[in-house]
Motif scaffolding. Structure first.
Motif, PDB file in Angstrom:
ATOM      1  N   TRP A  68      -9.827  -3.308   3.954  1.00  0.00           N
ATOM      2  CA  TRP A  68      -8.413  -3.522   3.363  1.00  0.00           C
ATOM      3  C   TRP A  68      -7.670  -4.732   4.453  1.00  0.00           C
ATOM      4  O   TRP A  68      -7.117  -5.446   4.081  1.00  0.00           O
ATOM      5  N   TYR A 100       4.027  -1.603   3.272  1.00  0.00           N
ATOM      6  CA  TYR A 100       3.496  -0.206   2.675  1.00  0.00           C
ATOM      7  C   TYR A 100       4.673   0.588   2.135  1.00  0.00           C
ATOM      8  O   TYR A 100       5.912   0.152   2.674  1.00  0.00           O
ATOM      9  N   TYR A 154       0.646  -1.339  -0.021  1.00  0.00           N
ATOM     10  CA  TYR A 154      -0.226  -0.067   0.043  1.00  0.00           C
ATOM     11  C   TYR A 154       0.939   1.237  -0.080  1.00  0.00           C
ATOM     12  O   TYR A 154       1.875   1.164   0.724  1.00  0.00           O
TER      13      TYR A 154
END
Length: 154
Positions: free
Chosen positions: A149, A34, A2
Motif C-alpha cells: 500500500w 489517515y 486510510y
C-alpha cells in the motif's frame, strides 16, 4: 485516505489503558493520509475496562456483561467519523489497518470468547462493517500488504 486503529499509533485506548504502538504503522502514516479511530472509545466504553471477546454473535466482557450494543454503536460512529474526515479532505477511504485479534478490529482471526488467548476465524465488529462496505481491511501483522500500500503511490 486510510483508517487506522488509534492504539497502533500509540493512543492509550486499549482495554487496559495501554496501547499497541506499531512502528511500521506509524511509518506508514507519516507518508499517507489517515484517520485514527477506536470504536470502543467512540462508544464511550471506559478506559480501563474488562477485556471483551466475541461469543457467537455477541461481544461479552470477562465479567459476563454483554457489550454488543456498545461495540456496534462504536463501529457505526467510527465509520461515520472516517467518512466525514475523508469527505472533508476530498479523499476516498482506500483501506484500513486495524488491530489484529480484537473484537472490534480483528480481521480474519479474533479471540475465541474463552479469555484464554486462543484464536478462531472471524472478524471484529468494526472490521466486518468495513468489509461489508467494500473497504479493504488488514491488520498490523500484514506487513507485506502495508509495504505494498505504501509503494502504490510513491
Amino acid at each position: 485516505m486510510y483508517i487506522i486503529s488509534g492504539c497502533l499509533l500509540g493512543q492509550n485506548c486499549k482495554y487496559n489503558g495501554g496501547n499497541n504502538r506499531c512502528q511500521e504503522v506509524i511509518d506508514f502514516c507519516e507518508k499517507k493520509k489517515y484517520v485514527a479511530v477506536c470504536p470502543e472509545s467512540a462508544a464511550r466504553l471506559p478506559i480501563p475496562r474488562p477485556p471483551a471477546e466475541r461469543q457467537g454473535r455477541s461481544i461479552v466482557d470477562r465479567e459476563g456483561r454483554d457489550v454488543t450494543m456498545e461495540f456496534e454503536k462504536g463501529a457505526v460512529l467510527s465509520l461515520g467519523t472516517c467518512r466525514t474526515v475523508a469527505d472533508c479532505s476530498g479523499e476516498a477511504l482506500e483501506g484500513a489497518i486495524l488491530k489484529a485479534n480484537s473484537p472490534s478490529c480483528g480481521c480474519g482471526r479474533i479471540y475465541d470468547g474463552t479469555f484464554s488467548g486462543n484464536l478462531t476465524e472471524g472478524n471484529g465488529v468494526f472490521a466486518q462493517m468495513l468489509l461489508e462496505e467494500e473497504i479493504p481491511v488488514i491488520t498490523e501483522k500484514d506487513t507485506d500488504t502495508i509495504r505494498a500500500w505504501l509503494a502504490d503511490e510513491l
